[in-house]
Write a protein that holds these residues in place. Sequence first.
Motif, short mmCIF file in Angstrom:
data_model
loop_
_atom_site.label_atom_id
_atom_site.label_comp_id
_atom_site.label_asym_id
_atom_site.label_seq_id
_atom_site.Cartn_x
_atom_site.Cartn_y
_atom_site.Cartn_z
N HIS A 165 1.01 -1.33 0.49
CA HIS A 165 -0.12 0.00 -0.20
C HIS A 165 1.59 1.23 0.24
O HIS A 165 0.44 2.28 -0.70
N ILE A 166 1.96 1.59 0.65
CA ILE A 166 2.95 2.66 1.47
C ILE A 166 3.58 2.96 0.23
O ILE A 166 3.63 3.94 -0.99
N ALA A 167 4.36 1.69 -0.93
CA ALA A 167 4.90 1.64 -2.22
C ALA A 167 4.21 1.77 -3.50
O ALA A 167 4.84 2.41 -4.47
N PHE A 168 2.75 1.68 -3.14
CA PHE A 168 1.81 2.00 -4.52
C PHE A 168 1.79 3.12 -4.18
O PHE A 168 1.48 4.16 -5.25
N ARG A 169 1.15 3.32 -3.27
CA ARG A 169 1.33 5.49 -3.16
C ARG A 169 2.15 6.36 -3.57
O ARG A 169 2.29 6.58 -4.29
N GLU A 170 3.35 5.90 -3.74
CA GLU A 170 4.84 6.85 -3.84
C GLU A 170 4.42 6.45 -5.45
O GLU A 170 5.53 7.21 -5.17
N SER A 171 4.80 4.85 -5.62
CA SER A 171 4.99 4.68 -7.07
C SER A 171 3.34 5.95 -7.57
O SER A 171 4.31 6.22 -9.01
N GLN A 172 2.43 5.66 -7.26
CA GLN A 172 1.63 6.74 -8.15
C GLN A 172 1.72 7.87 -7.85
O GLN A 172 2.09 8.82 -8.77
N ALA A 173 2.45 8.86 -6.78
CA ALA A 173 2.98 10.19 -6.96
C ALA A 173 4.10 9.65 -8.37
O ALA A 173 4.78 11.38 -8.69
N ALA A 174 5.02 9.18 -7.82
CA ALA A 174 6.13 9.37 -9.12
C ALA A 174 5.49 9.22 -10.26
O ALA A 174 6.20 10.06 -11.26
N PHE A 175 4.98 9.00 -10.55
CA PHE A 175 3.77 8.62 -11.79
C PHE A 175 3.62 10.23 -12.26
O PHE A 175 3.28 10.91 -12.91
N SER A 176 3.30 10.59 -11.28
CA SER A 176 2.43 11.73 -11.88
C SER A 176 3.01 13.06 -12.27
O SER A 176 2.75 13.51 -12.71
N ILE A 233 11.59 5.11 -11.71
CA ILE A 233 11.70 3.00 -12.45
C ILE A 233 12.13 2.46 -10.59
O ILE A 233 11.92 1.28 -10.39
N ASN A 234 13.05 3.00 -10.04
CA ASN A 234 13.66 3.04 -8.88
C ASN A 234 12.02 2.59 -7.89
O ASN A 234 12.10 1.77 -6.92
N ILE A 235 11.46 3.00 -8.01
CA ILE A 235 10.32 3.49 -7.08
C ILE A 235 9.36 1.57 -7.20
O ILE A 235 8.97 1.70 -6.18
N ASN A 236 9.36 2.11 -8.60
CA ASN A 236 8.49 0.99 -9.45
C ASN A 236 8.78 -0.36 -8.81
O ASN A 236 8.50 -0.90 -8.74
N ARG A 237 10.60 -0.35 -9.19
CA ARG A 237 10.82 -1.36 -8.75
C ARG A 237 10.91 -2.20 -7.28
O ARG A 237 11.23 -3.58 -7.63
N ARG A 238 10.88 -1.15 -6.74
CA ARG A 238 10.80 -1.51 -5.24
C ARG A 238 9.12 -2.25 -5.10
O ARG A 238 8.58 -2.89 -4.19
N VAL A 239 7.84 -1.36 -5.53
CA VAL A 239 6.47 -2.37 -5.67
C VAL A 239 6.88 -3.73 -6.57
O VAL A 239 6.23 -4.03 -5.80
N ASN A 240 7.56 -3.63 -7.60
CA ASN A 240 7.15 -4.83 -8.51
C ASN A 240 8.00 -6.03 -7.86
O ASN A 240 7.93 -7.36 -7.60
N ARG A 241 9.48 -5.89 -6.13
CA ARG A 241 10.01 -6.55 -5.66
C ARG A 241 8.76 -7.12 -4.81
O ARG A 241 8.84 -8.44 -4.27
N LEU A 242 8.39 -6.83 -4.20
CA LEU A 242 6.98 -6.62 -3.20
C LEU A 242 6.37 -7.78 -4.14
O LEU A 242 5.72 -8.65 -3.44
#
Length: 585
Positions: free
Chosen positions: A183-194, A231-240
């Motif tokens: 949940h935390i990682a994906f919120r950061e991912s969405q913010a990075a996408f924005s 990409i770095n933020i999304n890598r953390r999402v993908n790892r989880l």
Amino acid sequence: MSIFIKLGWYFKQEWKIYLVGVFGLILTALLAIIPPRIIGVLVDAIHNGKLNASHLMILLIVLTAVAFAQYGSRYMWRTAIWGEAAKLEKVLRNRLFWHYTQMDQAFFQRYRTGDLMAHATNDLSAIQRVAGGGILQFADSMITGGTTLIAMVSLIDWRLTIIAVIPFPLLAVMARYMGAKIHIAFRESQAAFSRLNNKAEESITGIKVIKGLGQQKEDMADFDQQVAQTININRRVNRLDSLFDPMTTMIISLSYVITIVYGGYLVTTGQITIGSLVSFVSYLAMMIWPMFAVGMLFNTLERGNASYDRVMDLLQQRSGVIDDPNGVDQTPRGGIDYDVKQFNYPGDRRPALRDVQFKVSAGKTLGLVGKVGSGKSTILRLILRQFDNYEGSIKFGGIDIRHYKMDALIPAIGYVPQDTFLFSDSIRENIRFARPQATQEQVEQAAEKSDLYNQIKGMPDGYDTAVGEEGISLSGGQRQRLAIARALLINPELLILDDALSAVDAETETQILANLRAERQGKTTIIAAHRLSSVMNADEILVIDDGQIVERGNHEELMKLGGWYQEMFERQELATSVKGGRKNG
């Protein structure tokens, strides 16, 4: 699971269709129990040498009937669940777009365009997956898993079932632990996408400036840096995210090992048949999807939960400009009585306007002049109700503009801003944007008044000429005149030109102003300009400095004052004569 509670308003509204979908899932799960059992019976018949043609034919007919029934039940739940998910996305998309159209200027200063676009695309898609895939994963994992377990217990052996499902609780422990992190990682991912969306939108919009200043490499480096961060933020999402499937596979594999060892023991001791073991293995294979569905479910829910919170945060923003539902709904007519004692932009302690009072009678023209940043455009923004948080009043036709309904006030005002915005459409459609039903004759008349008629006629496609994105195929002067034509087409009670003649030459400016004086008898006009020739024929001219009126009068009166107006007028006249001399020379 909190996202299901948050979307409860929609599920309550559409419960009947979702009930049909869940019924389809139950029917599909019940039908799925039959084929493995038939296969077990077939194996036992072969093993015991009791299989004959009629017996085989009956089993094949049953399998065929089950296949057709499953086709129908799957069609039932797919159309119901996926259809409602698409409907939810439509509802939220319309709500969000409507919210954007109702928000004030301050809202769009807080949120950048790319960020708003990310909410309207990526976030809504994640929410839609909750109402579609999330419901499917939740219901199907419970229904398919439950019915399969019941079949394993009742049709095969309860002891083998208990032993085989011992590893399953490990999945719930893993899902609970990983869910919060995702949940935390994906919120950061969405913010990075924005942020990345903002950067791309800004670079594309400003490509002329970037190229003109030779900043392509620097802009590309900045873009690459933001891509790398995303990409770095999304890598953390993908790892989880990637931890779910391997863990599920390990749990299922452990169950298979237990089944083969203990099930083989039960067969060798004669407690179950070989066909029953085959059926049990088939049922265990059917448990793979529910196990994977649980992992996918937590992923879907956490992503949707983060996106829903982001969208709701946006929808909870309230405009500072409130449309009074009981306001005056008649079209305002008459003059403007402007009396603003003080106005501050939101978050700015320094007043943008102080003690600005003037009256413009119907049929008269007011000119606003002053240095860049003096407050001219701010005066106009308040008339347009882009802000309501000011001390004082602005009356249009004797009624405070805040007491009008917006649908009555705004159509009575023809506004041409400093930065002209054109849509990627034809010249004709851009002119009649605010009045789509206008005839070709009316469009041409508006073009004549803005001195654009002859140039349009000279274009190969005439009024069908595509202006390109933001009018890129037209010159600055053509864009301004097209915007003036668009404003004149609605024949507004109040026409506001905010430095709208800055890109046209002096001769064209003179012609347009002459057309306005002839055509707008009895209607009010306000012209803000840096070039004083645009306002010299106005009935009254206000000189604005630091948000205050420092000089006022008509052209002759201001020239006699010997202040800023006279000095600036003489400078501009000198500059014009020098240019004329160079051309003649």
